[in-house]
Design an enzyme around this catalytic site. Structure first.
Site, mmCIF file in Angstrom:
data_model
loop_
_atom_site.group_PDB
_atom_site.id
_atom_site.type_symbol
_atom_site.label_atom_id
_atom_site.label_comp_id
_atom_site.label_asym_id
_atom_site.label_seq_id
_atom_site.Cartn_x
_atom_site.Cartn_y
_atom_site.Cartn_z
ATOM 1 N N LYS A 14 48.278 -38.453 64.731
ATOM 2 C CA LYS A 14 47.039 -38.384 65.698
ATOM 3 C C LYS A 14 47.676 -37.761 66.909
ATOM 4 C CE LYS A 14 45.420 -42.449 65.333
ATOM 5 N NZ LYS A 14 46.303 -43.094 64.388
ATOM 6 N N ARG A 89 37.337 -47.108 66.372
ATOM 7 C CA ARG A 89 38.201 -47.980 65.532
ATOM 8 C C ARG A 89 37.349 -48.987 64.662
ATOM 9 N NH1 ARG A 89 43.311 -46.843 68.213
ATOM 10 N NH2 ARG A 89 45.167 -47.518 66.466
ATOM 11 N N ARG A 128 60.235 -44.166 65.699
ATOM 12 C CA ARG A 128 59.221 -43.957 67.169
ATOM 13 C C ARG A 128 59.597 -45.147 67.944
ATOM 14 N NH1 ARG A 128 52.897 -42.796 67.153
ATOM 15 N NH2 ARG A 128 52.615 -45.153 66.977
ATOM 16 N N ARG A 134 58.384 -48.580 71.964
ATOM 17 C CA ARG A 134 56.765 -49.275 71.763
ATOM 18 C C ARG A 134 57.138 -50.213 71.004
ATOM 19 N NH1 ARG A 134 51.667 -45.538 70.005
ATOM 20 N NH2 ARG A 134 51.056 -47.718 69.319
ATOM 21 N N ARG A 146 48.664 -53.859 61.767
ATOM 22 C CA ARG A 146 47.952 -52.441 62.187
ATOM 23 C C ARG A 146 47.509 -52.041 61.099
ATOM 24 N NH1 ARG A 146 52.395 -50.091 65.553
ATOM 25 N NH2 ARG A 146 51.038 -48.534 66.229
HETATM 26 P P1 AMP Z 1 47.295 -46.432 69.395
HETATM 27 O O1 AMP Z 1 48.209 -45.600 70.323
HETATM 28 O O2 AMP Z 1 46.168 -45.406 68.852
HETATM 29 O O3 AMP Z 1 48.135 -46.532 68.028
HETATM 30 O O4 AMP Z 1 46.736 -47.720 69.546
HETATM 31 C C1 AMP Z 1 47.803 -48.739 69.845
HETATM 32 C C2 AMP Z 1 47.109 -49.986 69.904
HETATM 33 O O5 AMP Z 1 46.209 -49.971 71.049
HETATM 34 C C3 AMP Z 1 46.252 -50.564 68.451
HETATM 35 O O6 AMP Z 1 47.383 -51.157 67.826
HETATM 36 C C4 AMP Z 1 45.308 -51.467 69.364
HETATM 37 O O7 AMP Z 1 45.917 -52.692 69.462
HETATM 38 C C5 AMP Z 1 44.892 -50.888 70.604
HETATM 39 N N1 AMP Z 1 43.790 -49.713 70.529
HETATM 40 C C6 AMP Z 1 43.896 -48.507 70.666
HETATM 41 N N2 AMP Z 1 42.631 -47.965 70.438
HETATM 42 C C7 AMP Z 1 41.687 -49.064 70.202
HETATM 43 C C8 AMP Z 1 40.294 -48.817 69.807
HETATM 44 N N3 AMP Z 1 39.706 -47.928 69.722
HETATM 45 N N4 AMP Z 1 39.788 -50.271 69.672
HETATM 46 C C9 AMP Z 1 40.608 -51.436 69.803
HETATM 47 N N5 AMP Z 1 41.923 -51.329 69.831
HETATM 48 C C10 AMP Z 1 42.613 -50.133 70.327
#
Ligand code: AMP
Length: 191
Positions: A14, A89, A128, A134, A146
């Site tokens: 993404k 989400r 990654r 991370r 996740r």
């Molecule tokens: P990402 O970088 O999009 O993979 O997000 C990393 C982490 O941030 C996720 O595993 C969630 O813990 C948190 N996170 C990101 N976006 C959201 C969202 N829209 N709602 C809730 N948690 C989020």
């Protein structure tokens, strides 16, 4: 305004694809994950709260995330459109986004869902984790949590957008440029 959502499980690409799409379609990128990570780095109150969920592979609570998105959108009144990466989400985040956008006299135009096999996702995420440091990409247990969150809470949103005839499912395996071309085709078809 032209607003796009990009869905996909963790590791689907993404972020990579959003960076390419926002240049082509002149969109502002909103990655909720990036906003959380910059708050964690800055040790803000929001960052400290978010970290306790992110490190376990759990979603940050809806009300916290929605308020953050609302603030982000308000501070960019001149945007020609947004690409939402990692938001919404949950169904309640999707409903909240509809309300926020309708108050700005706009709506979601196109929804993309990247589809990638789970084994490939685990491979990409662990790689990654080594490159970026991370924390949530480094343990297979967190990664599996996740995926669970995605399947249980985020997948149902696809039906929400399918009903509105906004959803395009896109094959997310192969070369980055090939996947990008598929996404552009899907966007141009709906535009
Ligand atoms: P990402 O970088 O999009 O993979 O997000 C990393 C982490 O941030 C996720 O595993 C969630 O813990 C948190 N996170 C990101 N976006 C959201 C969202 N829209 N709602 C809730 N948690 C989020």
């Amino acid at each position: 305004m032209f607003n796009v959502i990009i869905f996909g499980p963790p590791g689907a690409g993404k972020g990579t694809q959003s960076a390419m799409l926002l240049e082509k379609y002149e969109l502002v990128h909103l990655s909720t994950g990036d906003v959380f990570r910059s708050n964690i780095k800055g040790e803000t109150e929001l960052g400290i709260l978010a970290k306790s969920y992110i490190d376990k592979g759990q979603l940050v609570p809806d009300e916290v995330t929605i308020a953050m998105v609302e603030d982000f959108l308000k501070t960019r009144p001149d945007a020609k459109g947004f690409i939402f990466d990692g938001f919404p989400r949950t169904i309640s985040q999707g409903e909240a986004l509809d309300t926020i956008l309708s108050n700005l006299n706009t709506t979601i135009d196109t929804v993309l869902a990247l589809e990638v096999e789970e084994d490939e996702l685990v491979k990409r995420l662990l790689e990654r984790g080594k490159q970026s440091g991370r924390v949530d990409d480094q343990s297979e247990e967190t990664i599996r949590n996740r995926f669970g969150e995605y399947n249980n809470k985020t997948e149902p949103l696809l039906a929400y957008y399918e009903k509105q005839d906004k959803l395009s499912r896109v094959h997310g395996m192969g070369q980055i440029d090939e996947i990008f071309a598929r996404l552009c085709e899907a966007i141009d078809k709906k535009a």
